[in-house]
Design an enzyme around this catalytic site. Structure first.
Site, short mmCIF file in Angstrom:
data_model
loop_
_atom_site.label_atom_id
_atom_site.label_comp_id
_atom_site.label_asym_id
_atom_site.label_seq_id
_atom_site.Cartn_x
_atom_site.Cartn_y
_atom_site.Cartn_z
N CYS A 26 2.35 -2.24 -0.51
CA CYS A 26 2.16 -0.85 -0.09
C CYS A 26 3.19 0.01 -0.82
O CYS A 26 3.71 -0.42 -1.86
CB CYS A 26 2.24 -0.71 1.43
SG CYS A 26 3.83 -1.20 2.14
N ASN A 68 7.00 -0.92 1.44
CA ASN A 68 7.22 -2.31 1.88
C ASN A 68 8.05 -2.38 3.16
O ASN A 68 8.86 -3.29 3.35
CB ASN A 68 7.86 -3.16 0.76
CG ASN A 68 7.91 -4.66 1.05
OD1 ASN A 68 8.82 -5.35 0.62
ND2 ASN A 68 6.95 -5.17 1.76
N CYS A 108 6.29 -0.74 6.24
CA CYS A 108 5.32 -0.52 7.33
C CYS A 108 4.10 -1.44 7.20
O CYS A 108 3.92 -2.36 8.00
CB CYS A 108 4.87 0.94 7.36
SG CYS A 108 6.20 2.12 7.68
N ARG A 109 3.24 -1.17 6.21
CA ARG A 109 1.96 -1.88 6.14
C ARG A 109 2.05 -3.29 5.58
O ARG A 109 1.56 -4.26 6.19
CB ARG A 109 0.95 -1.06 5.30
CG ARG A 109 0.52 0.23 5.96
CD ARG A 109 -0.18 1.16 4.98
NE ARG A 109 0.76 1.70 3.99
CZ ARG A 109 0.43 2.52 3.01
NH1 ARG A 109 -0.84 2.88 2.85
NH2 ARG A 109 1.34 2.98 2.18
N SER A 110 2.65 -3.43 4.40
CA SER A 110 2.63 -4.77 3.77
C SER A 110 3.45 -5.83 4.52
O SER A 110 3.06 -7.00 4.49
CB SER A 110 3.02 -4.69 2.29
OG SER A 110 4.30 -4.14 2.10
N ASP A 152 -1.36 5.24 5.68
CA ASP A 152 0.10 5.17 5.75
C ASP A 152 0.54 5.64 7.13
O ASP A 152 0.34 6.82 7.47
CB ASP A 152 0.67 6.06 4.64
CG ASP A 152 2.17 6.10 4.63
OD1 ASP A 152 2.80 5.54 5.56
OD2 ASP A 152 2.73 6.69 3.70
#
Ligand code: 4NP
Length: 143
Positions: free
Chosen positions: A3, A6, A8-10, A116
């Site tokens: 993301c 690195n 939050c999402r990934s 995001d």
């Protein structure tokens, strides 16, 4: 799993994939930016994972590198911006097809994005978790 930051999402994607994938697979995550390098995942991601029995607070943010294209067979992007940044970073033409939009695993060809959640609240992180869980389950069923 890639993301922007690195944090939050990934990290969530890495945690979910580590929970479900075969043990011998090497799974990692990174950001297209190095803005949060060496930081733990965002506390909202840590909590979202923890509530579902997944520990991600040992992860540390790092920036993706051209060498990642040699190490990994598949590089999952969370959104189209991550995807285009990864394509630009690819060290050679032949490895560009390693980059995939992760939600295409559940919704082939639709190019949906993992939003995001950074500037929103906790519920955005739960939504991200559900999207990633669905995509990863679809991916693993197809292997
Ligand atoms: P991520 O979220 O890409 O899912 O880790 C973000 C984290 C940090 C920032 C943006 C998005 N930031 O602007 O610092």
């Amino acid at each position: 799993m890639v993301c922007l930051g690195n944090i939050c999402r990934s990290p969530l994607a890495q945690g979910i994939m580590e929970k479900h994938a075969p043990r011998q697979w090497y799974i990692d995550s990174a950001g297209t930016s190095g803005w949060h390098a060496s930081e733990r995942p965002d506390t909202r991601s840590i909590l979202t994972a923890k509530e579902r029995g997944i520990t991600i607070d040992q992860q540390r943010s790092r920036q993706v590198t051209p060498e990642d294209f040699e190490i990994f067979d598949i590089i999952f992007a969370m959104d189209s911006s991550n995807h285009s940044n990864l394509i630009q970073l690819a060290p050679e033409e032949s490895v560009k097809d390693k980059v995939r939009l992760i939600l295409n695993e559940a919704y082939p060809g639709e190019n949906r994005q993992v939003p995001d959640p950074y500037t929103g609240g906790q519920e955005g992180f739960s939504h991200v978790y559900e999207l990633l869980e669905e995509a990863i389950q679809s991916f693993l069923r197809a292997q």
